[in-house]
Design a protein around this motif. Structure first.
Motif, PDB file in Angstrom:
ATOM      1  N   LEU A   7     -18.099  11.256 -70.136  1.00  0.00           N
ATOM      2  CA  LEU A   7     -18.028  12.703 -70.296  1.00  0.00           C
ATOM      3  C   LEU A   7     -18.276  13.410 -68.969  1.00  0.00           C
ATOM      4  O   LEU A   7     -19.219  13.066 -68.253  1.00  0.00           O
ATOM      5  CB  LEU A   7     -19.066  13.180 -71.313  1.00  0.00           C
ATOM      6  N   PRO A   8     -17.448  14.393 -68.620  1.00  0.00           N
ATOM      7  CA  PRO A   8     -17.712  15.188 -67.422  1.00  0.00           C
ATOM      8  C   PRO A   8     -19.010  15.984 -67.575  1.00  0.00           C
ATOM      9  O   PRO A   8     -19.529  16.154 -68.681  1.00  0.00           O
ATOM     10  CB  PRO A   8     -16.503  16.122 -67.337  1.00  0.00           C
ATOM     11  N   ILE A   9     -19.534  16.472 -66.483  1.00  0.00           N
ATOM     12  CA  ILE A   9     -20.745  17.290 -66.506  1.00  0.00           C
ATOM     13  C   ILE A   9     -20.516  18.519 -67.377  1.00  0.00           C
ATOM     14  O   ILE A   9     -19.489  19.195 -67.267  1.00  0.00           O
ATOM     15  CB  ILE A   9     -21.154  17.691 -65.082  1.00  0.00           C
ATOM     16  N   GLY A  10     -21.465  18.793 -68.245  1.00  0.00           N
ATOM     17  CA  GLY A  10     -21.333  19.961 -69.105  1.00  0.00           C
ATOM     18  C   GLY A  10     -22.152  19.837 -70.374  1.00  0.00           C
ATOM     19  O   GLY A  10     -22.902  18.882 -70.569  1.00  0.00           O
ATOM     20  N   GLN A  11     -22.006  20.824 -71.238  1.00  0.00           N
ATOM     21  CA  GLN A  11     -22.687  20.860 -72.527  1.00  0.00           C
ATOM     22  C   GLN A  11     -21.667  20.605 -73.631  1.00  0.00           C
ATOM     23  O   GLN A  11     -20.608  21.235 -73.658  1.00  0.00           O
ATOM     24  CB  GLN A  11     -23.357  22.231 -72.745  1.00  0.00           C
ATOM     25  N   TYR A  12     -22.005  19.690 -74.527  1.00  0.00           N
ATOM     26  CA  TYR A  12     -21.093  19.326 -75.596  1.00  0.00           C
ATOM     27  C   TYR A  12     -21.726  19.653 -76.943  1.00  0.00           C
ATOM     28  O   TYR A  12     -22.512  18.896 -77.489  1.00  0.00           O
ATOM     29  CB  TYR A  12     -20.725  17.840 -75.495  1.00  0.00           C
ATOM     30  N   LYS A  13     -21.364  20.844 -77.430  1.00  0.00           N
ATOM     31  CA  LYS A  13     -21.835  21.299 -78.731  1.00  0.00           C
ATOM     32  C   LYS A  13     -20.625  21.436 -79.650  1.00  0.00           C
ATOM     33  O   LYS A  13     -19.510  21.694 -79.210  1.00  0.00           O
ATOM     34  CB  LYS A  13     -22.560  22.648 -78.607  1.00  0.00           C
ATOM     35  N   ASN A  14     -20.863  21.243 -80.917  1.00  0.00           N
ATOM     36  CA  ASN A  14     -19.814  21.349 -81.934  1.00  0.00           C
ATOM     37  C   ASN A  14     -18.702  20.327 -81.747  1.00  0.00           C
ATOM     38  O   ASN A  14     -17.593  20.515 -82.251  1.00  0.00           O
ATOM     39  CB  ASN A  14     -19.202  22.760 -81.929  1.00  0.00           C
ATOM     40  N   ARG A  15     -18.994  19.249 -81.022  1.00  0.00           N
ATOM     41  CA  ARG A  15     -17.991  18.204 -80.860  1.00  0.00           C
ATOM     42  C   ARG A  15     -18.326  16.963 -81.692  1.00  0.00           C
ATOM     43  O   ARG A  15     -17.457  16.436 -82.391  1.00  0.00           O
ATOM     44  CB  ARG A  15     -17.841  17.816 -79.392  1.00  0.00           C
ATOM     45  N   PHE A  16     -19.562  16.485 -81.605  1.00  0.00           N
ATOM     46  CA  PHE A  16     -19.937  15.254 -82.292  1.00  0.00           C
ATOM     47  C   PHE A  16     -20.836  15.562 -83.492  1.00  0.00           C
ATOM     48  O   PHE A  16     -21.646  16.483 -83.450  1.00  0.00           O
ATOM     49  CB  PHE A  16     -20.671  14.297 -81.350  1.00  0.00           C
ATOM     50  N   SER A  17     -20.671  14.771 -84.523  1.00  0.00           N
ATOM     51  CA  SER A  17     -21.533  14.897 -85.701  1.00  0.00           C
ATOM     52  C   SER A  17     -21.653  13.542 -86.377  1.00  0.00           C
ATOM     53  O   SER A  17     -20.754  12.702 -86.284  1.00  0.00           O
ATOM     54  CB  SER A  17     -20.976  15.925 -86.687  1.00  0.00           C
TER      55      SER A  17
END
Length: 436
Positions: A329-339
């Motif tokens: 994953l590139p640098i960043g925030q990953y919300k609402n992607r994985f569950s």
């Protein structure tokens, strides 16, 4: 900075230290920090109800004041609204675990972290404080239900103002220790706190915890291992439950958490693990590289329960119970992607294992994606290609092509691992291919 309060019981006397920091001397010089130590307590042992006032918004360091084990669950319940009339504390206990082997008192060289316990269970701490050696090492001991004699722990008389979906408040007041919280539990038992994990004493009266629990592990590219606890309890809801859910203490730029209405939880309780349950996760990435999500441990989980990590970008259900998921994953925030989910919804349309009858592979000599459909009652309708980051590169509609030998040219693509997603008349599934 909040003040921390150390509440000590010696005989019938009580001493209280107040300040922004303190140290307690232990072994030093040639003695190992792992060496056995003897302590002598002088005075009459405590018994009966013991109370201590905690103002709203304060964090106190308390300790088990009795000459016996303390039931953490009973202590939490006695200080929440159901028994106390109001929430004195937020229902989360924090325990310092010193899991390094340095035998000095320099804070910057400490190896340890704060582990967390709620009515749902406990997770180990991580050495991730900038005040300590901060090497991201994880403790090997997760708090259990029974608190050993003399063991200290933090409690807090406040609730995060960002919590949504609950009307609960924390008001502070008298913290109560009671004889009803005491239990006969030897420190050699597996349910006792910060001790050996092998129960050898038959006199233990600990009750077995039969609730379903999933311990999800995350290994970041920065070297951090974070464990999250998800449990099923009939007393919990899909919203924030005081006493059961715990906000993460000391999250890092590279980290993972249960995402509940923008809260970062390290422990979350839900009513059940049924097919309709969806548990959102958040991932923070500050260092590029490979990270891994896996099952650290399962408790009371049957072989029939499926556990999937769903990627909302690729729309792929990863069988996290069978094998870890590796991510770039590139640098960043990953919300609402994985569950985390408990049913592969496309696959659940038909219980036939599509992967057994449809073979997907790539041949480098002719730069061709090959799909061999051996079913007579299943058709491949659409094919999509994703890179390992979950970004869709292209897709193809499959029309007027012999299903037993579908060939799609893929050219001018960099070498690497790719994901091929197939939409069929009986559901979707995906396969990885390697292009060289």
């Amino acid at each position: 900075m909040q003040n921390y309060y150390l509440w000590n019981y010696i005989g019938n006397s009580v001493s209280l230290q107040v300040g922004e920091g303190f140290t307690m001397k232990g072994t030093g010089g040639p003695a190992s920090i792992l060496a056995t130590q003897n302590y002598t307590f002088i005075g009459k042992p405590n018994s009966g109800t013991i109370t201590r006032y905690i103002p709203i918004g304060q964090t106190y360091l308390l300790g088990n004041p009795y000459p016996s084990a303390l039931d953490a669950d009973e202590f939490i319940k006695d200080n929440l609204e159901g028994r106390a009339g109001h929430n004195v504390i937020n229902g989360v206990l924090l325990f310092w675990d010193h899991f390094g082997t340095s035998n000095n008192h320099n804070l910057a060289q400490y190896e340890g972290g704060y582990s967390t316990y709620t009515l749902m269970g406990g997770v180990a701490g991580i050495n991730n404080s900038p005040l300590t050696s901060n090497n991201l090492a994880q403790g090997l001991k997760a708090p259990e239900r029974y608190i050993a004699v003399g063991q200290g722990f933090f409690v807090t008389a406040s609730l995060d103002p960002g919590i949504k979906g609950t009307t609960a408040t924390v008001d502070g007041g008298d913290i109560s220790f009671k004889n009803s919280q005491r239990t006969f539990e030897r420190e050699a038992a597996a349910s006792s706190l910060f001790v050996k994990q092998k129960a050898t004493d038959k006199s233990s009266i600990a009750k077995k915890d039969t609730r379903l629990k999933i311990r999800l592990g995350f290994d970041s590219a920065a070297g951090l291992h974070r464990q999250l606890l998800l449990g099923a309890d009939d007393n919990s809801t899909s919203k924030f439950d005081i006493g059961y859910d715990a906000i993460m203490f000391g999250s890092k730029p590279d980290d993972v958490y249960w995402d509940l209405n923008d809260l970062k939880l390290v422990i979350q309780a839900v009513p059940n693990f049924n097919d309709n349950q969806i548990i959102p996760m958040g991932i923070s990435v500050a260092k590029e590289g490979q990270s891994t999500i896996k099952i650290d441990a399962l408790e009371n989980i049957s072989n029939n329960l499926d556990i999937y990590l769903y990627d909302n970008v690729t729309e792929i259900y990863h069988d996290i119970k069978s094998k870890p998921l590796q991510l770039l994953l590139p640098i960043g925030q990953y919300k609402n992607r994985f569950s985390l989910q408990f049913v592969n919804k496309p696959y659940d349309i038909d219980k036939n294992n599509l992967a057994d009858g449809i073979v997907v592979y790539y041949t480098n000599n002719n730069e061709m994606l090959n799909i061999k459909n051996r079913f007579t009652d299943v058709t491949v309708d659409k094919v999509s290609l994703f890179n390992i980051l979950g970004q869709k590169l292209t897709n193809w509609d499959i029309e007027d092509i012999k299903q037993n030998n579908i060939q799609i040219p893929i050219k001018n693509v960099s070498s690497g691992v790719y994901i091929v997603k197939l939409a069929t008349s009986k559901g979707d599934f995906s396969e990885k291919i390697i292009i060289q």
